[in-house]
Design a protein around this motif. Structure first.
Motif, PDB file in Angstrom:
ATOM      1  N   GLY A 137       0.832  -1.191   0.000  1.00 32.17           N
ATOM      2  CA  GLY A 137       0.000   0.000   0.000  1.00 32.17           C
ATOM      3  C   GLY A 137       0.866   1.240   0.000  1.00 32.17           C
ATOM      4  N   PRO A 138       0.235   2.422  -0.052  1.00 28.55           N
ATOM      5  CA  PRO A 138       1.003   3.672  -0.106  1.00 28.55           C
ATOM      6  C   PRO A 138       1.451   4.168   1.271  1.00 28.55           C
ATOM      7  CG  PRO A 138      -1.323   4.144  -0.301  1.00 28.55           C
ATOM      8  CD  PRO A 138      -1.205   2.642  -0.254  1.00 28.55           C
ATOM      9  N   GLY A 139       0.895   3.596   2.357  1.00 27.86           N
ATOM     10  CA  GLY A 139       1.139   4.119   3.698  1.00 27.86           C
ATOM     11  C   GLY A 139      -0.106   4.806   4.198  1.00 27.86           C
ATOM     12  N   ALA A 140      -0.550   4.414   5.409  1.00 29.38           N
ATOM     13  CA  ALA A 140      -1.850   4.884   5.899  1.00 29.38           C
ATOM     14  C   ALA A 140      -1.776   6.158   6.733  1.00 29.38           C
ATOM     15  CB  ALA A 140      -2.511   3.783   6.723  1.00 29.38           C
ATOM     16  N   LEU A 141      -0.685   6.346   7.467  1.00 27.44           N
ATOM     17  CA  LEU A 141      -0.608   7.479   8.384  1.00 27.44           C
ATOM     18  C   LEU A 141       0.227   8.614   7.795  1.00 27.44           C
ATOM     19  CD1 LEU A 141      -0.057   5.665  11.806  1.00 27.44           C
ATOM     20  CD2 LEU A 141      -2.179   6.630  10.907  1.00 27.44           C
ATOM     21  N   PRO A 195       6.329  13.469   0.607  1.00 29.19           N
ATOM     22  CA  PRO A 195       5.097  14.236   0.376  1.00 29.19           C
ATOM     23  C   PRO A 195       3.883  13.313   0.334  1.00 29.19           C
ATOM     24  CG  PRO A 195       6.813  14.800  -1.239  1.00 29.19           C
ATOM     25  CD  PRO A 195       7.272  13.574  -0.525  1.00 29.19           C
ATOM     26  N   VAL A 196       2.894  13.599   1.145  1.00 36.23           N
ATOM     27  CA  VAL A 196       1.696  12.764   1.178  1.00 36.23           C
ATOM     28  C   VAL A 196       1.046  12.696  -0.206  1.00 36.23           C
ATOM     29  CG1 VAL A 196      -0.621  12.539   2.166  1.00 36.23           C
ATOM     30  CG2 VAL A 196       1.311  13.201   3.623  1.00 36.23           C
ATOM     31  N   SER A 197       1.107  13.779  -0.936  1.00 36.95           N
ATOM     32  CA  SER A 197       0.502  13.828  -2.267  1.00 36.95           C
ATOM     33  C   SER A 197       1.190  12.898  -3.260  1.00 36.95           C
ATOM     34  CB  SER A 197       0.532  15.253  -2.808  1.00 36.95           C
ATOM     35  OG  SER A 197       1.882  15.710  -2.928  1.00 36.95           O
ATOM     36  N   ARG A 198       2.412  12.444  -2.922  1.00 37.12           N
ATOM     37  CA  ARG A 198       3.170  11.583  -3.836  1.00 37.12           C
ATOM     38  C   ARG A 198       3.137  10.114  -3.422  1.00 37.12           C
ATOM     39  NH1 ARG A 198       5.018  10.932  -7.854  1.00 37.12           N
ATOM     40  NH2 ARG A 198       7.274  10.665  -7.551  1.00 37.12           N
ATOM     41  N   GLN A 199       2.485   9.788  -2.324  1.00 36.79           N
ATOM     42  CA  GLN A 199       2.572   8.422  -1.811  1.00 36.79           C
ATOM     43  C   GLN A 199       1.993   7.396  -2.784  1.00 36.79           C
ATOM     44  OE1 GLN A 199       1.412   9.666   2.544  1.00 36.79           O
ATOM     45  NE2 GLN A 199       2.098   7.533   2.596  1.00 36.79           N
ATOM     46  N   ARG A 200       0.847   7.666  -3.362  1.00 38.99           N
ATOM     47  CA  ARG A 200       0.240   6.701  -4.285  1.00 38.99           C
ATOM     48  C   ARG A 200       1.034   6.585  -5.574  1.00 38.99           C
ATOM     49  NH1 ARG A 200      -3.374   8.146  -0.801  1.00 38.99           N
ATOM     50  NH2 ARG A 200      -5.005   6.658  -0.170  1.00 38.99           N
ATOM     51  N   GLU A 221       5.088   3.324  -8.724  1.00 38.22           N
ATOM     52  CA  GLU A 221       6.450   3.200  -9.246  1.00 38.22           C
ATOM     53  C   GLU A 221       7.175   2.015  -8.627  1.00 38.22           C
ATOM     54  OE1 GLU A 221       7.127   8.005 -10.063  1.00 38.22           O
ATOM     55  OE2 GLU A 221       7.875   7.063  -8.228  1.00 38.22           O
ATOM     56  N   ALA A 222       6.962   1.803  -7.323  1.00 40.98           N
ATOM     57  CA  ALA A 222       7.602   0.667  -6.657  1.00 40.98           C
ATOM     58  C   ALA A 222       7.041  -0.655  -7.172  1.00 40.98           C
ATOM     59  CB  ALA A 222       7.414   0.770  -5.145  1.00 40.98           C
ATOM     60  N   LEU A 223       5.713  -0.720  -7.355  1.00 43.21           N
ATOM     61  CA  LEU A 223       5.111  -1.956  -7.854  1.00 43.21           C
ATOM     62  C   LEU A 223       5.631  -2.319  -9.242  1.00 43.21           C
ATOM     63  CD1 LEU A 223       1.309  -2.118  -6.939  1.00 43.21           C
ATOM     64  CD2 LEU A 223       3.087  -3.789  -6.415  1.00 43.21           C
ATOM     65  N   ASP A 224       5.900  -1.301 -10.067  1.00 46.90           N
ATOM     66  CA  ASP A 224       6.399  -1.557 -11.412  1.00 46.90           C
ATOM     67  C   ASP A 224       7.686  -2.378 -11.398  1.00 46.90           C
ATOM     68  OD1 ASP A 224       4.316  -0.223 -12.617  1.00 46.90           O
ATOM     69  OD2 ASP A 224       5.411   1.674 -12.857  1.00 46.90           O
ATOM     70  N   VAL A 225       8.484  -2.237 -10.335  1.00 46.75           N
ATOM     71  CA  VAL A 225       9.742  -2.996 -10.272  1.00 46.75           C
ATOM     72  C   VAL A 225       9.657  -4.172  -9.308  1.00 46.75           C
ATOM     73  CG1 VAL A 225      11.089  -0.979 -10.929  1.00 46.75           C
ATOM     74  CG2 VAL A 225      10.763  -1.473  -8.503  1.00 46.75           C
ATOM     75  N   LEU A 226       8.819  -4.070  -8.280  1.00 50.99           N
ATOM     76  CA  LEU A 226       8.710  -5.163  -7.313  1.00 50.99           C
ATOM     77  C   LEU A 226       8.130  -6.432  -7.944  1.00 50.99           C
ATOM     78  CD1 LEU A 226       7.486  -3.200  -4.182  1.00 50.99           C
ATOM     79  CD2 LEU A 226       9.493  -4.695  -4.255  1.00 50.99           C
ATOM     80  N   VAL A 227       7.135  -6.273  -8.802  1.00 45.66           N
ATOM     81  CA  VAL A 227       6.513  -7.451  -9.418  1.00 45.66           C
ATOM     82  C   VAL A 227       7.534  -8.247 -10.228  1.00 45.66           C
ATOM     83  CG1 VAL A 227       4.778  -8.222 -11.084  1.00 45.66           C
ATOM     84  CG2 VAL A 227       4.173  -6.502  -9.355  1.00 45.66           C
TER      85      VAL A 227
END
Length: 405
Positions: free
Chosen positions: A111-115, A125-130, A135-141
Motif C-alpha cells: 500500500g502507499p502508507g496509511a498514516l 510528500p503525502v501527495s506523492r505516496q500513491r 512506481e515501486a510496484l512496477d519494479v517489485l513485481v
C-alpha cells in the motif's frame, strides 16, 4: 449455505491503547496468531506503522519471521508494507527471504502508507505516496519473479538489479494491493494482475464501493493484458462474537471507546457517533461491525458475498475491543460455528444423520431379525437356560421357546 469456499483470517494492524505495556501487547499479538493457527484459520496479515502510538508493529517482516517459528499451517502476510518507505530492492529481498524460510507461507500486501505522520517524519510528500507506490510496484513485481530490472525515479534507482535467489513460490509470492474507497488500489491490482485487500469493506463507503472497485480491477486487467481472480480478493471487517448478543455487547465495551478515540483523533475516520448515542449501536446498526452471535456473523458474510459478487477470504479486523480471554473465545466461536456454516462443512454430516434417521425402522428391524435368528438357532441347539427372560421377551422368542420345549 454452500458455495465457493471462503478462507478466514485476521488483519492485525494492531491497535493497542496507550495504557498497556507495549512489550506484552506485541507478545499477545504473537500469541493470537498461534491461537489462530491451532483453530484452523488460513491467514494473518500484519501491519507496518511508525507513529501515533497505537499500531505497534514497525516491521511486519520481523513479526512474520518470529511467528512462523511458532506456527505450522497459517499463511502470513504483510498487511501492508508501505512501499514509499522502502527501497524496492531491499524490500523485495526481505520478502523473498521470508518466502524461503517459511516454505512459501508468506504473502506480500502492499500500500502507499496509511498514516500521514509516518510520511512526514521521512520527508515523503503525502501527495506523492500513491504515485510512489505505483512506481515501486512496477519494479517489485518483476523482481519477485526473479527478473532483472533497471529503472530510475526521483526517489530510487535500480541498475541491472536482480534478486540472488529465485522465489520459493513460483512464479512469485502472492501480492495483494490495499484498497479502501478510492480506485487506486483496484487499478494497481488490475494493472499487474494482483490480489486486492479491501480494508474498509464493511464501512459504508467501502461497502458501497466493493462492486465498482472490483469492476475497475477487471477492466484495468483487460486493458493491461493481465487477469484478476476473486479468490485473491480479501474483505476486511470487525467482529466480536459471544454466546449471546448481550454478552458480546458487554464485552466490547472494555476497549471500544479507546479504539474509537484513536480513529477520531488520529486516523480521522468518522466511526464514532457525535450525537451522544450508544457507540455500540452505531457500529452495529451501520453494518460496519458485528457484535453478537455466530448467526450474526454468518449473516454479515452473506451480506458481503451478495454485495461483492463473490470473494476469496474474510479477514477479521483485529480491534482489541474485548479483554484477552473474551477475544480469544470470539476467534474460537468463529472457527467452531461460523466457518463451517459459511463453507457448508457439515452438509454431508447432516445428510448422513437424516438418511440414518429416515431409515432407522428398516435398519433396526434388520438388526433385530439378525439377532433373533441367532437366538432362535441357539435355543434350538442349547435351550434357554443361559438367556435372560427379558431378552427373550424383547425379541419375541419367549413363547417360541416354550413351544419348542
Amino acid at each position: 449455505m454452500a458455495g465457493e469456499k471462503i478462507r478466514f483470517g485476521a488483519f492485525i494492524a494492531p491497535f493497542h491503547p496507550l495504557d498497556e505495556n507495549p512489550t506484552l501487547a506485541l507478545e499477545r499479538d504473537l500469541d493470537l496468531v498461534v491461537h489462530m493457527d491451532k483453530l484452523g484459520y488460513d491467514e494473518a496479515w500484519l501491519g507496518e506503522h511508525h507513529s501515533a502510538g497505537y499500531e505497534l508493529i514497525a516491521s511486519p517482516e520481523l513479526f512474520i519471521a518470529t511467528v512462523a517459528e511458532r506456527t505450522r499451517n497459517i499463511r502470513l502476510g504483510t498487511g501492508v508494507s508501505s512501499l514509499p518507505y522502502h527501497h524496492p530492492l531491499m524490500l523485495a529481498d526481505r520478502i523473498n527471504q521470508l518466502d524461503h524460510i517459511t516454505r512459501g507461507r508468506v504473502m506480500f500486501g502492499v500500500g502507499p502508507g496509511a498514516l500521514p505522520s509516518d510520511a512526514f517524519m521521512m520527508g515523503i510528500p503525502v501527495s506523492r505516496q500513491r504515485d510512489r507506490m505505483d512506481e515501486a510496484l512496477d519494479v517489485l513485481v518483476p523482481l519477485l519473479r526473479g527478473e532483472q530490472v533497471t529503472k530510475k525515479t526521483d526517489w530510487f534507482e535500480l541498475n541491472e538489479a536482480r534478486l540472488q535467489m529465485l522465489p520459493y513460490s513460483r512464479p512469485s509470492v502472492e501480492i495483494s494491493v490495499a484498497s479502501q474507497v478510492s480506485p487506486s488500489g483496484a487499478t494497481a491490482a488490475g494493472r499487474h494482475g494482483l490480489g486486492l485487500l479491501s480494508i474498509g469493506a464493511t464501512q459504508t463507503g467501502g461497502f458501497n464501493a466493493l462492486t465498482s472497485n472490483w469492476a475497475i480491477a477487471e477492466s484495468q486487467a483487460r486493458d493491461s493484458g493481465t487477469s484478476v481472480d476473486r479468490d485473491q480478493w480479501r474483505l476486511v471487517g470487525p467482529m466480536h462474537i459471544a454466546a449471546t448478543r448481550e454478552e458480546a455487547r458487554a464485552q466490547v465495551r472494555a476497549g471500544l471507546d479507546k479504539w474509537l478515540y484513536y480513529f477520531r483523533e488520529v486516523a480521522a475516520l468518522p466511526l464514532a457517533p457525535t450525537d451522544g448515542s450508544d457507540p455500540v449501536d452505531a457500529i452495529v446498526d451501520s453494518g460496519m461491525a458485528v457484535v453478537g452471535t455466530p448467526e450474526d456473523a454468518v449473516k454479515q458474510i452473506e451480506r458481503l458475498r451478495e454485495q461483492s459478487g463473490g470473494f476469496g477470504a474474510f479477514l477479521l479486523l483485529d480491534t482489541n475491543w474485548a479483554e484477552w480471554d473474551n477475544k480469544k473465545k470470539s476467534y474460537e466461536l468463529i472457527a467452531r460455528y461460523v466457518m463451517p456454516e459459511v463453507n457448508g462443512m457439515n452438509i454431508n454430516r447432516r445428510a448422513s444423520i437424516e438418511w440414518a434417521a429416515a431409515n432407522r425402522p428398516r435398519f433396526i428391524g434388520e438388526a433385530q431379525a439378525a439377532v433373533g435368528a441367532r437366538l432362535a438357532d441357539h435355543i434350538e441347539k442349547k435351550g434357554t437356560e443361559n438367556i435372560r427372560p427379558e431378552i427373550l421377551a424383547a425379541m419375541g422368542l419367549d413363547k417360541k421357546a416354550e413351544a419348542a420345549e
